[in-house]
Design a protein around this motif. Sequence first.
Motif, mmCIF file in Angstrom:
data_model
loop_
_atom_site.group_PDB
_atom_site.id
_atom_site.type_symbol
_atom_site.label_atom_id
_atom_site.label_comp_id
_atom_site.label_asym_id
_atom_site.label_seq_id
_atom_site.Cartn_x
_atom_site.Cartn_y
_atom_site.Cartn_z
ATOM 1 N N PHE A 71 0.875 -1.173 0.000
ATOM 2 C CA PHE A 71 0.000 0.000 0.000
ATOM 3 C C PHE A 71 0.905 1.213 0.000
ATOM 4 N N SER A 72 0.723 2.099 -0.984
ATOM 5 C CA SER A 72 1.593 3.275 -1.116
ATOM 6 C C SER A 72 0.948 4.516 -0.524
ATOM 7 N N LEU A 73 1.804 5.454 -0.152
ATOM 8 C CA LEU A 73 1.383 6.686 0.492
ATOM 9 C C LEU A 73 2.197 7.839 -0.068
ATOM 10 N N SER A 74 1.522 8.862 -0.568
ATOM 11 C CA SER A 74 2.189 10.027 -1.141
ATOM 12 C C SER A 74 2.816 10.883 -0.045
ATOM 13 N N GLY A 75 3.940 11.527 -0.376
ATOM 14 C CA GLY A 75 4.613 12.415 0.557
ATOM 15 C C GLY A 75 3.782 13.621 0.963
ATOM 16 N N ASP A 76 2.694 13.886 0.246
ATOM 17 C CA ASP A 76 1.790 14.981 0.615
ATOM 18 C C ASP A 76 1.040 14.685 1.911
ATOM 19 N N ASN A 77 1.091 13.437 2.375
ATOM 20 C CA ASN A 77 0.326 13.012 3.553
ATOM 21 C C ASN A 77 1.067 13.164 4.876
ATOM 22 N N PHE A 78 2.317 13.634 4.840
ATOM 23 C CA PHE A 78 3.067 13.749 6.087
ATOM 24 C C PHE A 78 4.037 14.909 6.019
ATOM 25 N N ASN A 79 4.515 15.294 7.194
ATOM 26 C CA ASN A 79 5.439 16.418 7.336
ATOM 27 C C ASN A 79 6.713 15.951 8.021
ATOM 28 N N ARG A 80 7.717 16.803 7.935
ATOM 29 C CA ARG A 80 8.964 16.516 8.631
ATOM 30 C C ARG A 80 8.673 16.286 10.107
ATOM 31 N N SER A 81 9.351 15.315 10.693
ATOM 32 C CA SER A 81 9.261 14.904 12.104
ATOM 33 C C SER A 81 8.043 14.045 12.416
ATOM 34 N N ASP A 82 7.144 13.813 11.457
ATOM 35 C CA ASP A 82 6.043 12.877 11.705
ATOM 36 C C ASP A 82 6.601 11.473 11.879
ATOM 37 N N ASN A 83 5.952 10.680 12.729
ATOM 38 C CA ASN A 83 6.289 9.268 12.895
ATOM 39 C C ASN A 83 5.254 8.466 12.122
ATOM 40 N N ILE A 84 5.720 7.658 11.164
ATOM 41 C CA ILE A 84 4.835 6.901 10.275
ATOM 42 C C ILE A 84 4.997 5.415 10.562
ATOM 43 N N THR A 85 3.850 4.708 10.711
ATOM 44 C CA THR A 85 3.836 3.262 10.941
ATOM 45 C C THR A 85 2.866 2.630 9.947
ATOM 46 N N PHE A 86 3.187 1.417 9.519
ATOM 47 C CA PHE A 86 2.348 0.654 8.586
ATOM 48 C C PHE A 86 1.853 -0.597 9.305
ATOM 49 N N GLN A 87 0.553 -0.908 9.181
ATOM 50 C CA GLN A 87 -0.035 -2.050 9.893
ATOM 51 C C GLN A 87 -0.842 -2.919 8.936
ATOM 52 N N LEU A 88 -0.810 -4.231 9.196
ATOM 53 C CA LEU A 88 -1.679 -5.182 8.511
ATOM 54 C C LEU A 88 -2.602 -5.817 9.536
ATOM 55 N N ASN A 89 -3.863 -5.963 9.186
ATOM 56 C CA ASN A 89 -4.826 -6.719 9.972
ATOM 57 C C ASN A 89 -5.272 -7.862 9.070
ATOM 58 N N LEU A 90 -5.011 -9.089 9.500
ATOM 59 C CA LEU A 90 -5.304 -10.273 8.689
ATOM 60 C C LEU A 90 -6.467 -11.054 9.286
ATOM 61 N N SER A 91 -7.310 -11.625 8.416
ATOM 62 C CA SER A 91 -8.395 -12.487 8.877
ATOM 63 C C SER A 91 -8.614 -13.588 7.854
ATOM 64 N N ASP A 92 -8.686 -14.837 8.345
ATOM 65 C CA ASP A 92 -9.007 -15.951 7.452
ATOM 66 C C ASP A 92 -10.470 -16.383 7.638
ATOM 67 N N GLY A 93 -11.255 -15.535 8.276
ATOM 68 C CA GLY A 93 -12.657 -15.837 8.534
ATOM 69 C C GLY A 93 -12.883 -16.424 9.904
ATOM 70 N N ASN A 94 -11.839 -16.943 10.534
ATOM 71 C CA ASN A 94 -11.947 -17.536 11.857
ATOM 72 C C ASN A 94 -11.072 -16.836 12.880
ATOM 73 N N LEU A 95 -9.853 -16.530 12.479
ATOM 74 C CA LEU A 95 -8.896 -15.909 13.397
ATOM 75 C C LEU A 95 -8.307 -14.664 12.756
ATOM 76 N N ASP A 96 -7.891 -13.743 13.594
ATOM 77 C CA ASP A 96 -7.297 -12.492 13.138
ATOM 78 C C ASP A 96 -5.862 -12.375 13.614
ATOM 79 N N GLY A 97 -5.122 -11.481 12.992
ATOM 80 C CA GLY A 97 -3.775 -11.166 13.435
ATOM 81 C C GLY A 97 -3.408 -9.756 13.022
#
Length: 180
Positions: A78-104
């Motif tokens: 998943f891409s994110l343009s540099g227009d979405n953040f400023n100098r000194s911002d802390n950026i984190t990327f997360q995945l939420n997975l589900s197989d229909g029964n369990l999540d992670g």
Amino acid sequence: SNIVYIQYLFVISNSNPKATIPQINPNPANTTNNLTGSSVVTDSDNEKVNVTLRWFKNNASFSTTSLTNIANGTNVSFSLSGDNFNRSDNITFQLNLSDGNLDGYFNSTGIEIINVLPNSTKPQISPNPGTVNSTFTASAVITDDDTDLIDVVFEWFRNNLRIFIETITGQASGTNVTST
């Protein structure tokens, strides 16, 4: 007649979908970069996985997309343009997975958006050529992608010896600065 019934009880367990540690590229990054978060999704039961990809800025979720029926072993991104953040911002990327029964949930290591250094065009000196009686002027256009105010130092040399220094402070990006 003797009939023997044998009953077997099978318990089929489901395992959590998993992902490699999400990565953000490039790292380090500045406001001129587009970021890409990515990870490889796996499910040991070989089930299709639904994935929610989410960007966080300074611990607040602000950009999300979802992918459905992702096959085992797929690299998701998943891409994110540099227009979405400023100098000194802390950026984190997360995945939420589900197989229909369990999540992670899986998080990247956060990255801090770094400063972009200012730039200048090559200084132009006029008149060129000059004479011993000429008043010389140097000029250059300065830019800063972070839109910081810029301090400019002109150093004048004659025969490789510095003869004059002029400092011009608080100049906006895109300014044509001059020194005489």
